[in-house]
Write a protein that holds these residues in place. Structure first.
Motif, mmCIF file in Angstrom:
data_model
loop_
_atom_site.group_PDB
_atom_site.id
_atom_site.type_symbol
_atom_site.label_atom_id
_atom_site.label_comp_id
_atom_site.label_asym_id
_atom_site.label_seq_id
_atom_site.Cartn_x
_atom_site.Cartn_y
_atom_site.Cartn_z
ATOM 1 N N GLN A 1 26.477 23.702 22.058
ATOM 2 C CA GLN A 1 27.896 23.117 21.358
ATOM 3 C C GLN A 1 29.113 24.324 21.022
ATOM 4 O O GLN A 1 29.770 23.972 21.345
ATOM 5 C CB GLN A 1 27.671 22.628 20.016
ATOM 6 N N GLU A 2 28.350 25.541 20.879
ATOM 7 C CA GLU A 2 29.201 26.665 20.417
ATOM 8 C C GLU A 2 29.903 27.099 21.770
ATOM 9 O O GLU A 2 31.093 27.383 21.937
ATOM 10 C CB GLU A 2 28.507 27.803 19.826
ATOM 11 N N GLN A 3 29.306 27.087 22.752
ATOM 12 C CA GLN A 3 29.848 27.411 24.091
ATOM 13 C C GLN A 3 30.824 26.548 24.485
ATOM 14 O O GLN A 3 32.052 26.728 25.061
ATOM 15 C CB GLN A 3 28.685 27.435 25.315
ATOM 16 N N LEU A 4 30.759 25.119 24.433
ATOM 17 C CA LEU A 4 31.610 24.107 24.698
ATOM 18 C C LEU A 4 32.990 24.261 23.726
ATOM 19 O O LEU A 4 33.943 24.196 24.376
ATOM 20 C CB LEU A 4 31.158 22.785 24.597
ATOM 21 N N ARG A 5 32.493 24.599 22.512
ATOM 22 C CA ARG A 5 33.739 24.707 21.768
ATOM 23 C C ARG A 5 34.825 25.898 22.196
ATOM 24 O O ARG A 5 35.986 25.858 22.114
ATOM 25 C CB ARG A 5 33.143 24.916 20.380
ATOM 26 N N GLU A 6 34.067 26.971 22.437
ATOM 27 C CA GLU A 6 34.723 28.298 22.870
ATOM 28 C C GLU A 6 35.680 28.074 24.172
ATOM 29 O O GLU A 6 36.617 28.589 24.383
ATOM 30 C CB GLU A 6 33.765 29.555 23.054
ATOM 31 N N ARG A 7 34.745 27.419 25.005
ATOM 32 C CA ARG A 7 35.592 26.872 26.420
ATOM 33 C C ARG A 7 36.911 26.023 26.199
ATOM 34 O O ARG A 7 37.746 26.235 26.774
ATOM 35 C CB ARG A 7 34.421 26.217 27.431
ATOM 36 N N THR A 8 36.483 25.158 25.341
ATOM 37 C CA THR A 8 37.738 24.226 24.865
ATOM 38 C C THR A 8 38.885 24.870 24.323
ATOM 39 O O THR A 8 39.831 24.517 24.742
ATOM 40 C CB THR A 8 36.977 22.960 24.249
ATOM 41 N N LEU A 9 38.518 25.563 23.352
ATOM 42 C CA LEU A 9 39.436 26.569 22.563
ATOM 43 C C LEU A 9 40.228 27.386 23.689
ATOM 44 O O LEU A 9 41.472 27.734 23.701
ATOM 45 C CB LEU A 9 39.003 27.310 21.562
ATOM 46 N N ALA A 10 39.733 28.081 24.579
ATOM 47 C CA ALA A 10 40.181 28.835 25.500
ATOM 48 C C ALA A 10 41.090 27.991 26.497
ATOM 49 O O ALA A 10 42.223 28.888 26.937
ATOM 50 C CB ALA A 10 39.189 29.535 26.355
ATOM 51 N N LYS A 11 40.671 27.086 26.688
ATOM 52 C CA LYS A 11 41.746 26.174 27.763
ATOM 53 C C LYS A 11 42.967 25.616 26.760
ATOM 54 O O LYS A 11 44.066 25.546 27.420
ATOM 55 C CB LYS A 11 40.721 24.768 28.358
ATOM 56 N N VAL A 12 42.592 25.465 25.634
ATOM 57 C CA VAL A 12 43.783 25.219 24.838
ATOM 58 C C VAL A 12 44.738 26.224 24.609
ATOM 59 O O VAL A 12 45.890 26.031 24.571
ATOM 60 C CB VAL A 12 43.359 24.526 23.528
ATOM 61 N N ALA B 1 13.982 18.684 20.977
ATOM 62 C CA ALA B 1 13.575 19.868 21.318
ATOM 63 C C ALA B 1 14.611 20.914 21.369
ATOM 64 O O ALA B 1 14.186 22.042 21.247
ATOM 65 C CB ALA B 1 12.738 19.875 22.555
ATOM 66 N N LEU B 2 15.827 20.522 22.110
ATOM 67 C CA LEU B 2 16.894 21.464 21.949
ATOM 68 C C LEU B 2 17.190 21.881 20.467
ATOM 69 O O LEU B 2 17.606 22.981 20.450
ATOM 70 C CB LEU B 2 18.115 20.878 22.771
ATOM 71 N N GLU B 3 17.318 20.929 19.568
ATOM 72 C CA GLU B 3 17.871 21.225 18.292
ATOM 73 C C GLU B 3 16.841 22.142 17.728
ATOM 74 O O GLU B 3 17.212 23.270 16.973
ATOM 75 C CB GLU B 3 17.995 20.094 17.540
ATOM 76 N N ALA B 4 15.627 21.753 17.939
ATOM 77 C CA ALA B 4 14.377 22.769 17.162
ATOM 78 C C ALA B 4 14.436 23.928 17.636
ATOM 79 O O ALA B 4 14.427 25.103 16.828
ATOM 80 C CB ALA B 4 13.130 22.108 17.492
ATOM 81 N N SER B 5 14.862 24.293 18.950
ATOM 82 C CA SER B 5 14.977 25.651 19.660
ATOM 83 C C SER B 5 16.145 26.322 19.232
ATOM 84 O O SER B 5 16.341 27.576 19.689
ATOM 85 C CB SER B 5 14.694 25.640 21.042
ATOM 86 N N GLY B 6 17.170 25.827 18.736
ATOM 87 C CA GLY B 6 18.504 26.283 18.589
ATOM 88 C C GLY B 6 19.519 26.209 19.912
ATOM 89 O O GLY B 6 20.680 26.564 19.827
ATOM 90 N N GLU B 7 18.846 25.704 20.899
ATOM 91 C CA GLU B 7 19.655 25.475 22.311
ATOM 92 C C GLU B 7 20.837 24.595 22.118
ATOM 93 O O GLU B 7 21.814 24.925 22.550
ATOM 94 C CB GLU B 7 18.810 25.403 23.272
ATOM 95 N N ALA B 8 20.634 23.484 21.288
ATOM 96 C CA ALA B 8 21.800 22.763 21.057
ATOM 97 C C ALA B 8 22.848 23.164 20.641
ATOM 98 O O ALA B 8 24.130 23.054 21.050
ATOM 99 C CB ALA B 8 21.171 21.171 20.239
ATOM 100 N N ALA B 9 22.943 23.937 19.607
ATOM 101 C CA ALA B 9 23.745 24.534 18.660
ATOM 102 C C ALA B 9 24.426 25.754 19.628
ATOM 103 O O ALA B 9 25.705 25.541 19.721
ATOM 104 C CB ALA B 9 23.291 25.064 17.279
ATOM 105 N N ARG B 10 23.635 26.360 20.318
ATOM 106 C CA ARG B 10 24.423 27.452 21.468
ATOM 107 C C ARG B 10 25.137 26.648 22.615
ATOM 108 O O ARG B 10 26.400 27.261 22.484
ATOM 109 C CB ARG B 10 23.311 28.205 21.993
#
Length: 196
Positions: A49-60, A38-47
């Protein structure tokens, strides 16, 4: 007088005792999989994942600053003995014993330390300029940030910079002000908190 008790246990099928019912609850794995679909179908899963990626890059790019480290106001220096007492025997891969439990060992007796460490605040313009001038001409100085954009400065200076994650090194050496230098001084380390 001796008393011996012997108990023999044998496993056996006791059959069905009472009514049996089908399991009506959905499998936990299926519930989780359905929610993810359901998260994938709504696009929420991608959003997410992108938030997690941005937070991780910011901490690096900008790790958590070392707390309780200030700018050097009053220079000081001291000698630090890096010796440790072994909690257990240390055996090298070739079978030789480096040291036995309870033995006090100074790592400087076993390895040449020709490089020095330079701790500084990468967000402080004066410290950054001072550290850059020192390190660009000397590959034997390891620049270590306690605060600031480590990746951006590494790219700008075209050399590897390090970050004192969690204040591990500054805590071990007792450094409370930066900039600070750590160099070898015989069988000790010389630690200097200096003005930039």
């Amino acid at each position: 007088m001796s008393l011996t008790l012997s108990c023999e246990v044998a496993a056996q099928d006791l059959g069905v005792r009472g009514p049996l019912f089908e399991i009506e609850e959905p499998s936990l794995f299926e519930v989780i999989a359905e929610k993810y679909r359901a998260l994938e179908a709504s696009g929420e899963a991608a959003r997410m994942q992108e938030q997690l990626r941005e937070r991780t890059l910011a901490k690096v790019h900008r790790p958590q600053p070392v707390e309780e480290i200030g700018r050097t106001e009053e220079p000081r220096s001291w000698r630090f003995d890096p010796s440790i007492t072994l909690a257990r025997d240390i055996v090298l891969p070739d079978g030789r014993t480096l040291g036995g439990r309870g033995e006090r060992i100074n790592p400087l007796d076993h390895t040449p330390m020709v490089q020095s460490l330079l701790f500084f605040d990468g967000d402080d313009g004066d410290q950054r300029a001072w550290a850059r001038d020192l390190t660009l001409g000397d590959p034997l100085i390891n620049p270590i940030l306690v605060k600031g954009p480590v990746i951006d400065l590494s790219r700008e200076w075209k050399r590897q910079l390090f970050f004192d994650q969690g204040g591990m090194l500054t805590t071990r050496f007792g450094i409370t002000q930066v900039p600070a230098r750590v160099t070898r001084d015989g069988d000790h380390l010389l630690i200097e908190e200096v003005l930039p």
